[in-house]
Design a protein around this motif. Structure first.
Motif, PDB file in Angstrom:
ATOM      1  N   ALA A   1      -5.119  -7.438  10.796  1.00  0.00           N
ATOM      2  CA  ALA A   1      -4.976  -6.005  10.551  1.00  0.00           C
ATOM      3  C   ALA A   1      -4.531  -5.757   9.114  1.00  0.00           C
ATOM      4  O   ALA A   1      -5.026  -4.848   8.438  1.00  0.00           O
ATOM      5  N   PHE A   2      -3.618  -6.592   8.625  1.00  0.00           N
ATOM      6  CA  PHE A   2      -3.177  -6.428   7.236  1.00  0.00           C
ATOM      7  C   PHE A   2      -4.320  -6.704   6.268  1.00  0.00           C
ATOM      8  O   PHE A   2      -4.467  -6.019   5.257  1.00  0.00           O
ATOM      9  N   GLN A   3      -5.138  -7.717   6.591  1.00  0.00           N
ATOM     10  CA  GLN A   3      -6.265  -8.032   5.710  1.00  0.00           C
ATOM     11  C   GLN A   3      -7.237  -6.858   5.661  1.00  0.00           C
ATOM     12  O   GLN A   3      -7.792  -6.542   4.608  1.00  0.00           O
ATOM     13  N   LEU A   4      -7.406  -6.190   6.790  1.00  0.00           N
ATOM     14  CA  LEU A   4      -8.267  -5.007   6.814  1.00  0.00           C
ATOM     15  C   LEU A   4      -7.713  -3.943   5.875  1.00  0.00           C
ATOM     16  O   LEU A   4      -8.456  -3.317   5.100  1.00  0.00           O
ATOM     17  N   GLN A   5      -6.419  -3.776   5.922  1.00  0.00           N
ATOM     18  CA  GLN A   5      -5.775  -2.825   5.014  1.00  0.00           C
ATOM     19  C   GLN A   5      -6.006  -3.221   3.566  1.00  0.00           C
ATOM     20  O   GLN A   5      -6.286  -2.373   2.715  1.00  0.00           O
TER      21      GLN A   5
END
Lengths: 142, 177, 526
Positions: free
Chosen positions: A45-49
């Motif tokens: 999820a952080f990588q998506l951000q």
């Protein structure tokens, strides 16, 4: 490298990923899942951000919490092991049965704390790796 | 048959990994390390008995001994070992990628070239040449950045190690795009 | 004695490292001063625990903790015998000596990048590798200490550090993969990973399995211990990080490899100790010779000292090679001498690398050609360096003498003339090397006065933080040399315990798993 479509998409995808994370974390006690996998999912999820809004923004928002996060996660995991010493021995699991009135009862033990600690460590470590790699990829800073 | 395929796969992974590790390119090095650790993971997987399509969980807690006897159960230990090994190799691979990245930004190339040249100059016990700063790179930072900025007081203790982190972040210019 | 004490050398450093990380940026502050104090207090407590363990185990007993309350082959076992306790004590001493030096010389930038937590995690990994009685757990602790050492080696990110870091990481990763493959083969053939249980089952295992496992372990641990053909990673990386980190590595890391070789050969393959004796002694001799010859050609202080580490690992392996020999001397004398040599080496080597690091910082570099004349400027540092150097070379009142003397005694007693001769040659070469360092670094004239950065030993607090640990290690070495008899008795107890496999197996007491008639060993479903 803020991307327009990704920025629209991540408003939907990030909550879904985080809910999935929570599901995997809680399910992990008796079934496939658990802290490590949930941590990787949260890091996704952080990588998506990072992909949608750029490394700099994400680093400014979460960067300073990563080191303490690793520390707190490790503290929780080690404490779960040390708590066993109070009973019989190192890393002995302790279990508590908490009655919840009409909802039945909740059986919770030190392995849950251990799992939460692992979750925190994995999220923070993987996110800091991802931030570092994306920084190089974006040419922000070596 | 399954075991033969597994053994061959492990062998091929090891061979390809060993070949790639010995190449010059750094990306090939990383790929080779990945293949090698996959090979070892598969080897660990094969160290338990191979059971097709069986979960490593007792389906029926009452009759587990019967299940065990009929082999209707995968050995859970190799899977746990592999999980641990994957976590470790994942961490190390990520670390190597970061290092190679940094080296790439230093040398602007991902091929190791002429590693022998500085070593020959530096390691030559009879050479008279002194190359400034080569042998004590780690000190260059210390002297230039910390000492000469006057962060050291007269007694040698450092001034204010507890600098505010957010202030430092601000200084480094993390402004919004 | 409460077996939970065994968890303390592992859990305490990890706990405090986590605490330091958690506190590190809370509220935007680093709290470096607090980190230093907490690290020092933690290491002191670990030292006290290790001393208590040593006092208990050197009475001839073993302490066993079954973690999580699971019986031996199912859970993870921690076990301490004399060898473990001695090494734990030495680890704590080395770490406690390096810490003040690190406080004095590590720059703020590195301290902010979690230097002290990593330091503690490294100590925790080393302690865990000494304590564990589970084969896979040993692998995990190896990886823990290697991960910490990777980051410590490259922290700061100087170009030379990055170059050497890649080499170090890749070569160590390859060694670890061999170890992991050995663990897989051990589980596949023996069906267990508990070390006592493995030792039990290895007795009945076919010779091919035993030889394969022993060979893989020798390669894997030999690459960690920097034995003869596998030592290249060490001298190409140890000279790049700050001297405090090099001292910590030089004192601890290769010794973990040596310990695991000792443990695996005495516990798993005592018969191979005799059958493979030519191999072991050959590797030992080659390692000694290559290490001291390589040091002759090196141009900088730390590179010379790194090559010496290799040479000394050879001495320890020589002790293991003759562990089961003894005509006039008792069986186990060789292992005992090796343990004593290890103690000497850990103390003196750390002190000498610290002294060399002080020279390097004092002169702004450690290239032998461009430094000199320190004896007039820093007489105390010169004295400490000189005494550490002659202790390393093996001059009588210090511990190096008794270490080398006992090793020589047992090799001569068991009539291994060649390796004994090689060890004498290596000792003489060591003496020449350290005298070369002494002469080049401390005598002569300094020709580049403009490059001096004379800040290290001028500040009084900093001076004692740097010189104090070196002096303390030197005093320990002197004590080890003067009271050699008593320490040798202790190491003899430890060596006999290590050679006593049945005692080890009985202490762990692996229960036999419920035997179930499984499917045939081929087990395929096709």
């Amino acid at each position: 490298m803020p991307e327009l479509y990704l920025r629209l998409l991540d408003r939907i995808l990030t909550p879904v990923l985080l809910i999935l994370t929570l599901f995997l974390l809680l399910r992990g006690h008796n079934l496939p899942g658990g802290g490590f996998i949930a941590g990787l999912m949260a890091a996704a999820a952080f990588q998506l951000q990072i992909l949608s809004r750029g490394e700099v923004v994400v680093r400014r928002q979460v960067g300073r919490y990563l080191h303490p996060g690793i520390g707190i996660g490790l503290l929780m995991a080690v404490s779960a092991g040390i708590a066993g010493v109070l009973d019989t021995g190192f890393f002995v699991g302790l279990w508590f049965d908490i009655p919840l009135g009409p909802l039945g009862h909740l059986e919770i033990g030190t392995p849950v704390i251990f799992d939460l600690g692992v979750f925190a460590v994995v999220v923070c470590v993987v996110t800091s790796f991802l931030l570092g790699l994306n920084a190089v990829a974006e040419g922000v800073d070596a | 048959m399954t075991q033969l395929i597994l053994a061959l796969t492990v062998g091929i992974l090891f061979a390809c990994g060993a070949y790639l590790v010995m190449r010059r390119g750094q990306i090939k090095l990383i790929l080779g390390l990945g293949l090698l650790s996959h090979g070892v993971n598969l080897l660990l997987f094969g160290s338990g008995r191979l059971t097709l399509g069986q979960p490593p969980i007792f389906a029926d807690k009452q009759n587990f001994l019967a299940d065990l006897a009929r082999g209707r159960l995968a050995d859970p230990l190799p899977q746990a070992l592999i999980l641990t090994a994957i976590v470790i190799s994942f961490g190390i691979t990520a670390f190597v990628i970061v290092l190679v990245n940094r080296r790439h930004t230093i040398t602007n190339s991902d091929v190791v070239q002429g590693e022998l040249v500085p070593l020959l100059v530096e390691g030559d016990p009879f050479g008279a040449e002194i190359r400034e700063g080569y042998g004590y790179d780690w000190l260059a930072y210390e002297v230039d950045e910390v000492y000469e900025r006057g962060q050291m007081d007269a007694r040698g203790s450092r001034v204010s190690p507890d600098e505010d982190e957010s202030a430092a972040l601000e200084r480094e210019g993390y402004d919004q795009r | 004695m409460n077996p939970n004490l065994l968890a303390a050398p592992i859990a305490l450093p990890l706990f405090v490292a986590a605490l330091l990380l958690a506190l590190s940026r809370w509220g935007g502050r680093q709290r470096i001063g607090l980190q230093r104090w907490l690290a020092a207090v933690t290491l002191t407590v670990v030292l006290v625990v290790a001393l208590a363990l040593a006092q208990f185990t050197l009475g001839g007993q073993r302490l066993v903790l079954q973690m999580g309350g699971w019986q031996a082959p199912f859970g993870i076992t921690l076990i301490a015998d004399g060898l473990t306790a001695i090494l734990l004590t030495l680890t704590a001493l080395v770490a406690l000596a390096v810490l003040p030096f690190a406080i004095a010389t590590i720059d703020l930038h590195r301290e902010r990048m979690a230097f002290y937590p990593l330091f503690l995690v490294l100590v925790m990994g080393v302690n865990g590798a000494f304590l564990t009685g589970d084969f896979f757990n040993l692998y995990v602790f190896f990886e823990v200490l290697l991960m910490a050492s990777f980051v410590l080696l490259t922290i700061g990110g100087q170009p030379a550090q990055t170059h050497s870091g890649i080499r170090y990481v890749v070569l160590n990763l390859l060694g670890s993969l061999v170890f992991l493959a050995a663990a897989g083969i051990a589980y596949g053939t023996l069906g267990t990973l508990n070390m006592a249980h493995m030792a039990q089952r290895l007795d009945a295992a076919p010779m091919a399995v035993r030889a394969l496992l022993a060979g893989m372990l020798l390669v894997a641990f030999g690459s960690k211990a920097a034995l003869f053909p596998l030592f290249f990673w060490l001298p190409s990386s140890y000279h790049t990080p700050p001297p405090a980190v090099t001292a910590l590595f030089g004192g601890l890391l290769t010794k973990v490899g040596v310990y695991t070789i000792f443990r695996s050969f005495t516990l798993f393959f005592p018969d191979l100790l005799a059958a493979w004796q030519p191999l072991l002694l050959g590797i030992a001799g080659a390692t000694m010779l290559i290490g001291s010859l390589g040091a002759m050609a090196q141009p900088t202080v730390r590179r010379v000292l790194s090559f010496h580490i290799i040479s000394h690992v050879g001495f320890m392996l020589m002790g293991l090679g003759v562990a089961l020999n003894g005509e006039k001397l008792a069986v186990g004398f060789g292992l005992s001498a090796a343990i004593l040599y290890m103690a000497h080496h850990m103390l003196v080597k750390t002190g000498l690398i610290l002294a060399g690091g002080a020279v390097e910082i004092e002169m702004g570099g450690d290239r032998l050609q461009s430094i000199g004349g320190l004896v007039g400027r820093r007489p105390l540092l010169a004295l400490l360096f000189f005494l550490s150097a002659i202790s390393l070379a093996g001059i009588p009142p210090f511990s190096g003498f008794i270490g080398k003397l006992t090793l020589l005694q047992i090799t001569l007693d068991s009539r291994h003339w060649t390796v004994a001769g090689v060890s004498i040659v290596a000792s003489v070469l060591t003496l020449i090397n350290v005298m070369r360092l002494w002469q080049e670094a401390f005598w002569g004239k300094y020709e580049h006065p403009g490059r001096l950065t004379p800040w290290l030993l001028d500040a009084p607090v900093r001076r004692w933080l740097v010189l104090g640990p070196i002096g303390a290690l030197l005093l320990l070495s002197l004590g080890l040399g003067l009271f050699g008899e008593r320490f040798f008795q202790m190491t003899t107890t430890a060596a006999q315990q290590a050679l006593d496999r049945t005692g080890y197996i009985a202490a762990v007491h692996p229960v036999q798993p419920e035997s179930v008639a499984g499917p045939a060993e081929t087990g395929g479903h096709d």
